[in-house]
Design a protein around this motif. Structure first.
Motif, short mmCIF file in Angstrom:
data_model
loop_
_atom_site.label_atom_id
_atom_site.label_comp_id
_atom_site.label_asym_id
_atom_site.label_seq_id
_atom_site.Cartn_x
_atom_site.Cartn_y
_atom_site.Cartn_z
N PRO A 44 0.98 -1.15 -0.01
CA PRO A 44 -0.04 0.06 0.09
C PRO A 44 0.96 1.19 0.03
CG PRO A 44 -0.15 -1.11 2.13
CD PRO A 44 0.69 -1.93 1.16
N ILE A 45 0.48 2.30 -0.82
CA ILE A 45 1.11 3.56 -0.84
C ILE A 45 0.60 4.48 0.36
CG2 ILE A 45 -0.45 4.49 -2.59
CD1 ILE A 45 2.27 5.79 -3.87
N ILE A 46 -0.54 4.49 0.56
CA ILE A 46 -1.34 4.77 1.63
C ILE A 46 -1.86 3.80 2.81
CG2 ILE A 46 -2.98 6.50 2.61
CD1 ILE A 46 -3.26 7.64 -0.15
N GLU A 47 -1.43 3.86 3.94
CA GLU A 47 -2.16 3.00 4.96
C GLU A 47 -2.49 3.76 6.34
OE1 GLU A 47 0.46 -0.45 6.02
OE2 GLU A 47 -1.45 -1.49 6.00
N LEU A 48 -3.68 3.71 6.53
CA LEU A 48 -4.04 4.33 8.04
C LEU A 48 -4.35 3.12 8.98
CD1 LEU A 48 -4.77 6.55 5.87
CD2 LEU A 48 -6.43 7.28 7.44
N CYS A 49 -3.76 2.93 10.11
CA CYS A 49 -4.06 1.66 11.07
C CYS A 49 -4.70 2.44 12.34
CB CYS A 49 -2.97 1.01 11.31
SG CYS A 49 -2.32 0.04 9.99
N HIS A 50 -5.91 2.11 12.58
CA HIS A 50 -6.53 2.26 14.03
C HIS A 50 -6.27 3.71 14.24
CE1 HIS A 50 -6.74 -2.04 14.46
NE2 HIS A 50 -5.41 -2.02 14.34
N VAL A 51 -6.87 4.48 13.21
CA VAL A 51 -6.51 6.05 13.41
C VAL A 51 -8.01 6.60 14.08
CG1 VAL A 51 -6.54 8.23 12.21
CG2 VAL A 51 -5.09 6.45 11.54
N ASP A 52 -7.68 7.50 15.14
CA ASP A 52 -8.63 8.12 16.02
C ASP A 52 -8.20 9.66 15.76
OD1 ASP A 52 -9.78 5.81 16.61
OD2 ASP A 52 -8.94 5.92 18.74
N LYS A 53 -9.36 10.56 15.60
CA LYS A 53 -9.23 11.95 15.48
C LYS A 53 -10.17 12.55 16.44
CE LYS A 53 -8.41 16.04 13.96
NZ LYS A 53 -7.39 16.90 14.57
N TYR A 54 -9.82 13.52 17.25
CA TYR A 54 -10.70 14.14 18.32
C TYR A 54 -10.92 15.87 17.57
CZ TYR A 54 -11.01 10.21 21.26
OH TYR A 54 -11.14 8.97 21.63
N PHE A 55 -11.67 16.52 17.80
CA PHE A 55 -11.96 18.03 17.66
C PHE A 55 -12.16 18.18 19.26
CE2 PHE A 55 -12.53 17.34 13.16
CZ PHE A 55 -11.50 18.10 12.57
N GLY A 56 -11.38 18.71 19.88
CA GLY A 56 -11.84 18.90 21.37
C GLY A 56 -12.59 17.56 22.03
N PRO A 57 -13.70 17.61 22.56
CA PRO A 57 -14.14 16.33 23.02
C PRO A 57 -14.68 15.46 22.20
CG PRO A 57 -15.84 18.19 23.49
CD PRO A 57 -14.38 18.90 23.01
N PHE A 58 -14.99 16.06 20.86
CA PHE A 58 -15.79 15.44 19.85
C PHE A 58 -14.78 14.57 18.86
CE2 PHE A 58 -17.20 15.22 15.41
CZ PHE A 58 -18.54 14.56 15.62
N ARG B 188 -1.71 15.62 6.50
CA ARG B 188 -1.54 16.15 7.62
C ARG B 188 -2.06 17.71 7.68
NH1 ARG B 188 0.63 13.96 12.14
NH2 ARG B 188 1.24 15.34 13.90
N LEU B 189 -3.05 17.95 6.84
CA LEU B 189 -3.61 19.12 7.40
C LEU B 189 -4.39 19.11 8.45
CD1 LEU B 189 -5.23 20.40 3.56
CD2 LEU B 189 -3.12 21.05 5.06
N GLU B 190 -4.80 17.93 8.87
CA GLU B 190 -5.35 17.59 10.25
C GLU B 190 -4.30 16.61 10.99
OE1 GLU B 190 -7.80 19.10 11.30
OE2 GLU B 190 -9.17 19.67 9.83
N GLU B 191 -4.19 16.57 12.14
CA GLU B 191 -3.33 15.79 12.96
C GLU B 191 -4.21 14.78 13.53
OE1 GLU B 191 -0.78 17.68 15.75
OE2 GLU B 191 -0.47 19.41 14.43
N HIS B 192 -3.74 13.40 13.50
CA HIS B 192 -4.58 12.29 14.05
C HIS B 192 -4.03 12.31 15.53
CE1 HIS B 192 -1.15 10.77 12.30
NE2 HIS B 192 -0.88 9.78 13.16
N ASP B 193 -4.97 11.60 16.19
CA ASP B 193 -4.61 11.59 17.84
C ASP B 193 -4.10 10.23 18.07
OD1 ASP B 193 -5.24 14.38 18.73
OD2 ASP B 193 -7.40 13.65 17.86
#
Ligand SMILES: Nc1ncnc2c1ncn2[C@@H]1O[C@H](COP(=O)(O)OP(=O)(O)OP(=O)(O)O)[C@@H](O)[C@H]1O
Ligand SMILES: [Mg+2]
Lengths: 269, 248
Positions: B6-20, B55-60
């Motif tokens: 894979p050229i792109i791979e996301l594994c178990h990615v979570d992302k929050y905006f504040g508490p959301f 990475r215009l957004e950072e994953h948590d």
């Protein structure tokens, strides 16, 4: 109906001929009052003695008098202080907007300290405190004081101008791989110019006017020249009216240059 | 049938905006040359997911790997990834103070350190590719929406990226301009570009997608080849969503 009447009245009051008439009446009343008052005091007007302070008929032909030299002093002082203030303002604004927590704090503290001290007190601090410590003469102290004071105010103008550029510009620039410095330089700042020009113009005008304060430590500029002439001649009314007119001429020239720039940078998007 | 890595791979990615929580346990892989279409209801996290890829957004939490680079806080890595990943936005985001050609060359000149003449040649090549060579010296505000979006596509292509991300590229366009942009995207797909497109243009999806991804409430609910996804979606949510948008 009453509303429409009021609005109609307001429009008439705001039209150019009416404004000019009101302006002339007000100016006439002011001048009239001043002349009456001076007359009542038995003031002896001697306007004929003023031209010699503009041009002197010396041995080597006609040379510039004291007032033009004072004007040159004001312009030199303001120009140097302005250049430094722009640098300081930009630096403080970028620190405020950076991710560096320490940088943001330093910028914030600097801004709050400087803008909550009267300019006159700041000048005394620079001249009587920093002067001896860092070996600055009165001229350097004056330039730095004006630069720091107006730099702090300008940082808010820069910050506002930068924030006014749409977020999508940042995202597009980031997604082609530009660094933060490149994004500011090539994308954000060129677009902020038009947002910053109007407040920047009034800041420059303020700076020229506040540069008069350095006359309290006898740095040679327009106001100091005025004080010196008066202490020799007691022509206080004539000289202060003249000095005020010279300041006004200078700042009006700057304002009209700025509105030319505004028209030039009015990009549509 | 050898599986390319894979050229792109996301594994178990979570992302929050504040508490959301905007993304929950996203697992997602794209192979080189693959065309993926992401769809789902508004607010389901489609934009957030593809914006994490450059990475215009950072994953948590979890990991994101793009072309062998693990995305973290390292600025050099982030910029390296961004140079290889082009992005096209719903609102075009052209630089309004630059001409079309300058929009195209600023990346190659400033980021790739290419000389001006070479960058301009490159810019004109890609303007040709999106069929608007005659617009080079205009400013973005003088172009139609469809033309602006094609300039935006060309701007990304000038960085010669390995991957192109599209976030609803036709949603802000008048109907009569949608097809010219989709046409440019189909041509790009046919040239073998790896593409991840968030779009509700199902005709486009049918024509070019290798894989459909359906998201809801921050999760990937279903991943399927388009034939299967359109005729027999496994989840009820996907079926309802398709019924809704295909009605229009
Ligand atoms: N910067 C932000 N701050 C706070 N919440 C955000 C932010 N960006 C997105 N969200 C929220 O995260 C959720 C997912 O948003 P996202 O934009 O990824 O959805 P989407 O699937 O792209 O929707 P749409 O189809 O409307 O574009 C939404 O509920 C949104 O309100
Ligand atoms: Mg979105």
């Amino acid at each position: 109906m009453a509303r429409a009447g009021k609005r109609g009245l307001r429009r008439v009051m705001a039209s150019t001929p009416v404004s000019v008439v009101i302006y002339l009446i007000v100016m006439f009343l002011i001048v009239e009052t001043a002349l009456k008052g001076a007359e009542a005091m038995g003031y002896n007007w001697q306007w004929y003695r003023i031209p010699q302070y503009f041009f002197e008929d010396g041995d080597a032909g006609i040379v510039l008098g004291e007032i033009p030299w004072g004007l040159v002093g004001t312009i030199t002082l303001s120009t140097m202080a302005f250049a430094l203030a722009v640098g300081i303002g930009l630096l403080v604004a970028l620190l405020r907007l950076s991710d560096l927590i320490v940088g943001r704090a330093v910028a914030r503290v600097f801004l709050e300290i400087v803008r909550n001290i009267p300019l006159l007190v700041l000048l005394y601090v620079f001249y009587y405190v920093f002067g001896p410590i860092f070996g600055m003469d009165r001229y350097v102290a004056s330039v730095l004081c004006l630069a720091v004071f107006h730099g702090a105010l300008m940082s808010e103008i820069f910050r506002g101008g930068i924030a006014a550029v749409a977020l999508g510009q940042w995202e597009a620039a980031k997604s082609v791989g530009m660094s933060t410095a490149q994004i500011y330089r090539y994308i954000i700042l060129p677009q902020s110019v038009r947002f910053m020009l109007p407040p920047m113009t009034s800041e420059v005008v303020n700076m020229i006017k506040s540069s008069a304060i350095v006359s309290v430590i006898a740095v040679v500029e327009l106001t100091t020249v005025g004080r010196n002439i008066i202490s020799d001649t007691y022509l206080s009314f004539e000289i202060w009216f003249t000095i005020a007119a010279v300041y006004m001429a200078l700042t009006l020239i700057i304002s009209s240059f700025a509105s030319y720039l505004e028209r030039r940078y009015a990009v549509t998007d | 049938m050898t599986a390319a890595p894979p050229i792109i791979e996301l594994c178990h990615v979570d992302k929050y905006f504040g508490p959301f929580q905007a993304l929950t346990d996203i697992n997602f892989a794209v192979r080189q040359g693959e065309r993926v279409v992401v769809c789902g209801p508004s607010g389901s996290g489609k934009s957030t997911m593809i914006r994490c890829i450059n990475r215009l957004e950072e994953h948590d939490a979890g990991t994101i790997t793009v072309d062998g680079i693990l995305l973290g806080d390292d600025t050099k890595d982030i910029r390296a990834v961004r140079q290889d990943v082009g992005m096209v936005f719903q609102q075009f985001n052209l630089f309004p103070h630059l001409t079309v050609l300058e929009n195209l060359t600023i990346g190659p000149i400033r980021v790739r350190k290419m000389d001006k003449a070479a960058a301009e040649a490159l810019g004109r090549k890609y303007l040709d590719r999106v069929h608007i060579p005659e617009q080079a010296d205009k400013f973005p505000s003088q172009l139609s929406g469809g033309q602006q979006q094609r300039v935006a596509i060309a701007r990304s292509l000038c960085m010669e990226p390995k991957i192109m991300l599209f976030d609803e590229p036709t949603s802000a366009l008048d109907p009569e301009m949608i097809s010219e942009v989709l046409e440019a995207m189909v041509e790009l797909a046919n040239s073998g570009m790896t593409m991840v497109c968030v779009t509700h243009e199902m005709g486009f999806a049918r024509r070019v997608a290798d894989k459909m991804v359906f998201m809801e409430a921050g999760r990937i609910v279903e991943t399927a080849p388009p034939g299967e996804f359109f005729t027999a979606p496994k989840s009820d949510r996907a079926r309802m969503f398709l019924d809704q948008i295909l009605e229009h």
